[in-house]
Scaffold this motif. Structure first.
Motif, PDB file in Angstrom:
ATOM      1  N   LEU A 296       0.813  -1.217   0.000  1.00  0.00           N
ATOM      2  CA  LEU A 296       0.000   0.000   0.000  1.00  0.00           C
ATOM      3  C   LEU A 296       0.851   1.273   0.000  1.00  0.00           C
ATOM      4  N   PHE A 297       2.014   1.204   0.670  1.00  0.00           N
ATOM      5  CA  PHE A 297       2.803   2.423   0.876  1.00  0.00           C
ATOM      6  C   PHE A 297       3.888   2.615  -0.176  1.00  0.00           C
ATOM      7  N   ALA A 298       3.890   1.780  -1.208  1.00  0.00           N
ATOM      8  CA  ALA A 298       4.937   1.893  -2.230  1.00  0.00           C
ATOM      9  C   ALA A 298       4.474   2.819  -3.347  1.00  0.00           C
ATOM     10  N   GLY A 299       5.409   3.637  -3.852  1.00  0.00           N
ATOM     11  CA  GLY A 299       5.127   4.418  -5.044  1.00  0.00           C
ATOM     12  C   GLY A 299       4.779   5.883  -4.807  1.00  0.00           C
ATOM     13  N   HIS A 300       4.638   6.276  -3.547  1.00  0.00           N
ATOM     14  CA  HIS A 300       4.314   7.685  -3.253  1.00  0.00           C
ATOM     15  C   HIS A 300       4.644   7.933  -1.783  1.00  0.00           C
ATOM     16  N   PRO A 301       4.976   9.167  -1.402  1.00  0.00           N
ATOM     17  CA  PRO A 301       5.187   9.456   0.022  1.00  0.00           C
ATOM     18  C   PRO A 301       3.860   9.375   0.786  1.00  0.00           C
ATOM     19  N   SER A 302       3.942   8.952   2.029  1.00  0.00           N
ATOM     20  CA  SER A 302       2.714   8.743   2.809  1.00  0.00           C
ATOM     21  C   SER A 302       2.805   9.317   4.215  1.00  0.00           C
ATOM     22  N   ALA A 303       1.643   9.693   4.735  1.00  0.00           N
ATOM     23  CA  ALA A 303       1.484  10.032   6.159  1.00  0.00           C
ATOM     24  C   ALA A 303       0.544   8.979   6.725  1.00  0.00           C
ATOM     25  N   LEU A 304       1.014   8.277   7.753  1.00  0.00           N
ATOM     26  CA  LEU A 304       0.287   7.114   8.277  1.00  0.00           C
ATOM     27  C   LEU A 304      -0.086   7.349   9.735  1.00  0.00           C
ATOM     28  N   PHE A 305      -1.381   7.169  10.033  1.00  0.00           N
ATOM     29  CA  PHE A 305      -1.872   7.403  11.398  1.00  0.00           C
ATOM     30  C   PHE A 305      -2.710   6.210  11.841  1.00  0.00           C
ATOM     31  N   PHE A 306      -2.547   5.832  13.101  1.00  0.00           N
ATOM     32  CA  PHE A 306      -3.345   4.741  13.672  1.00  0.00           C
ATOM     33  C   PHE A 306      -4.338   5.342  14.665  1.00  0.00           C
ATOM     34  N   GLY A 307      -5.627   5.062  14.460  1.00  0.00           N
ATOM     35  CA  GLY A 307      -6.626   5.641  15.358  1.00  0.00           C
ATOM     36  C   GLY A 307      -7.918   4.847  15.322  1.00  0.00           C
ATOM     37  N   PHE A 308      -9.009   5.485  15.730  1.00  0.00           N
ATOM     38  CA  PHE A 308     -10.309   4.809  15.720  1.00  0.00           C
ATOM     39  C   PHE A 308     -11.415   5.858  15.734  1.00  0.00           C
ATOM     40  N   THR A 309     -12.579   5.508  15.220  1.00  0.00           N
ATOM     41  CA  THR A 309     -13.624   6.528  15.055  1.00  0.00           C
ATOM     42  C   THR A 309     -14.309   6.896  16.373  1.00  0.00           C
ATOM     43  N   HIS A 310     -14.236   6.016  17.388  1.00  0.00           N
ATOM     44  CA  HIS A 310     -14.828   6.353  18.688  1.00  0.00           C
ATOM     45  C   HIS A 310     -13.843   7.168  19.535  1.00  0.00           C
ATOM     46  N   CYS A 311     -12.996   7.902  18.897  1.00  0.00           N
ATOM     47  CA  CYS A 311     -11.900   8.623  19.531  1.00  0.00           C
ATOM     48  C   CYS A 311     -12.366  10.056  19.794  1.00  0.00           C
ATOM     49  N   PRO A 312     -12.289  10.511  21.050  1.00  0.00           N
ATOM     50  CA  PRO A 312     -12.895  11.805  21.362  1.00  0.00           C
ATOM     51  C   PRO A 312     -12.108  13.006  20.856  1.00  0.00           C
ATOM     52  N   GLU A 313     -10.811  12.859  20.753  1.00  0.00           N
ATOM     53  CA  GLU A 313     -10.044  14.074  20.520  1.00  0.00           C
ATOM     54  C   GLU A 313      -8.856  13.915  19.586  1.00  0.00           C
ATOM     55  N   VAL A 314      -7.959  12.992  19.924  1.00  0.00           N
ATOM     56  CA  VAL A 314      -6.701  12.894  19.182  1.00  0.00           C
ATOM     57  C   VAL A 314      -6.940  12.625  17.698  1.00  0.00           C
ATOM     58  N   CYS A 315      -7.839  11.695  17.404  1.00  0.00           N
ATOM     59  CA  CYS A 315      -8.051  11.320  15.996  1.00  0.00           C
ATOM     60  C   CYS A 315      -8.753  12.419  15.204  1.00  0.00           C
ATOM     61  N   PRO A 316      -9.897  12.960  15.712  1.00  0.00           N
ATOM     62  CA  PRO A 316     -10.506  14.043  14.937  1.00  0.00           C
ATOM     63  C   PRO A 316      -9.583  15.254  14.801  1.00  0.00           C
ATOM     64  N   THR A 317      -8.815  15.543  15.861  1.00  0.00           N
ATOM     65  CA  THR A 317      -7.902  16.687  15.787  1.00  0.00           C
ATOM     66  C   THR A 317      -6.827  16.439  14.738  1.00  0.00           C
ATOM     67  N   THR A 318      -6.254  15.233  14.759  1.00  0.00           N
ATOM     68  CA  THR A 318      -5.213  14.903  13.785  1.00  0.00           C
ATOM     69  C   THR A 318      -5.782  14.925  12.372  1.00  0.00           C
ATOM     70  N   MET A 319      -7.013  14.439  12.202  1.00  0.00           N
ATOM     71  CA  MET A 319      -7.643  14.475  10.875  1.00  0.00           C
ATOM     72  C   MET A 319      -7.848  15.926  10.428  1.00  0.00           C
ATOM     73  N   ALA A 320      -8.265  16.783  11.363  1.00  0.00           N
ATOM     74  CA  ALA A 320      -8.459  18.199  11.023  1.00  0.00           C
ATOM     75  C   ALA A 320      -7.125  18.828  10.620  1.00  0.00           C
ATOM     76  N   GLU A 321      -6.062  18.460  11.344  1.00  0.00           N
ATOM     77  CA  GLU A 321      -4.746  19.011  11.014  1.00  0.00           C
ATOM     78  C   GLU A 321      -4.262  18.484   9.676  1.00  0.00           C
ATOM     79  N   MET A 322      -4.503  17.195   9.433  1.00  0.00           N
ATOM     80  CA  MET A 322      -4.108  16.585   8.166  1.00  0.00           C
ATOM     81  C   MET A 322      -4.802  17.297   6.999  1.00  0.00           C
TER      82      MET A 322
END
Lengths: 196, 161
Positions: free
Chosen positions: A56-82
């Motif tokens: 999946l990660f071959a052929g282009h630069p990637s930003a990879l994040f591990f999270g979950f949708t029931h996440c109150p803060e870190v994941c939505p914030t990181t998605m907003a920043e992304m």
């Protein structure tokens, strides 16, 4: 007599130091990213239900994040920043791809993930799979995740909150920390895009 | 007559500690609540966080023991902390201690209200109602303005005093 003995001891110490240095050096070399940080084999599915694996990660630069949708803060914030990164990079970031890998695959189906990340960019892909396969990719990236029970039978997750940066060969190049300021994050991303 | 008296009594029982808002600060007995906000949620996000500043002006400790909202199935009181690069969460099952004379801040990266099982997405520009229950000060209803998805704080200019 005593002189020879101390010389012998001294020589043995020299031998020990050289041996340790050689061993330590070998160990140090073995811990480099060249020896597989981020490397693993796994069979997962993307948000469209398409089978994906370590290629999946071959052929282009990637930003990879591990999270979950029931996440109150870190994941939505990181998605907003992304989302902000993609916006700020504009045309310069056209080769960049982002991935949101769920560490809560029991709740995060491809459909749910697809909607969740769609808002970020059309260049982000949600990835989920069986708990066993998710565990393989998490281990490959040294990602910690753990279920935390809540009242009412529900649960939340503790998890590593960094964004991993991969070059076009899929090699690990660094991380963006949670809430790192945008200028620093963009500097790292431009650097990554320049290398790729 | 008796009916009116009953209604008046019921009303009196319901409103033990009247709360009133003033300059963006909600006063409930010795408790002052300011700078409430929440964040717009991502599509399908089943949870949201609520943030506010609670000042306890009283001579004795109080405790935020529970919260509820028509916007979600449940609201819990949680604490988040970063340990190195790992985000850790825990539920404060006994509520949140509000020491006498101190201010406790519920903010991104720390204590927060956790809305679980959202009825619908939180949309920027709207408000989310929430009812807070304090052990001593009683019950109060607030409206949390919905800010952008990564907002760190409510707009300045409204401070508890």
């Amino acid at each position: 007599m005593a002189g020879i003995r101390s010389l012998r001891i001294g020589l043995w110490i020299v031998v020990a130091v050289v041996a340790l240095a050689a061993g330590g050096g070998a160990l140090f070399l073995r811990q480099g990213p060249a020896d597989g940080f981020g490397k693993g084999t796994y069979s997962l599915v993307d948000q469209n239900g398409k089978a994906v694996d370590q290629a999946l990660f071959a052929g282009h630069p990637s930003a990879l994040f591990f999270g979950f949708t029931h996440c109150p803060e870190v994941c939505p914030t990181t998605m907003a920043e992304m989302s902000g990164w993609f916006e700020a990079l504009g045309e310069d970031g056209k080769d960049l791809r982002a991935y949101f890998v769920s560490i809560d695959p029991e709740r995060d189906t491809p459909d749910i993930l697809g909607d969740y990340v769609s808002w970020v960019s059309d260049r982000i892909t949600g990835v989920t799979g069986t708990p066993e396969e998710i565990d393989k990719i998490a281990k490959a990236w040294g990602v910690y995740y753990k279920r935390v029970p809540l009242e009412g039978g529900d649960y939340t997750m503790d998890h590593t909150a960094s964004v991993f940066l991969l070059d076009a060969a899929g090699e690990f190049q660094g991380t963006i920390a949670y809430r790192e300021d945008q200028a620093t994050a963009l500097g790292k991303l431009r650097n990554l895009l320049g290398k790729s | 007559m008796i009916r009116t008296l009953r209604a008046a009594l019921a009303a009196a029982i319901l409103i033990v500690t009247p709360a009133f808002a003033h300059n963006g600060v909600t006063h409930l007995g010795a408790i002052n609540i300011s700078l409430p906000f929440t964040r717009a949620t991502l599509p399908n996000a089943p949870v949201g966080g609520g943030f506010l500043t609670i000042e306890n002006e009283g001579p004795e400790a109080d405790r935020l023991i529970s919260a509820s909202s028509p916007a979600s199935d449940v609201v819990q009181i949680h604490e988040m902390a970063m340990e190195g690069d790992v985000m850790k969460m825990r539920q404060l099952a006994d509520g949140l201690e509000l020491p006498a004379g101190e201010t406790v801040v519920l903010a991104p990266g720390g204590y927060h209200l956790m809305f679980m099982g959202l009825k619908r997405a939180f949309v920027e520009g709207e408000t989310v109602p929430v009812t807070l229950v304090f052990e001593k000060a009683g019950t109060v209803e607030l409206a949390l303005p919905v800010l952008d998805a990564a907002a760190d704080e409510a707009p300045a200019g409204e401070h508890a005093h």
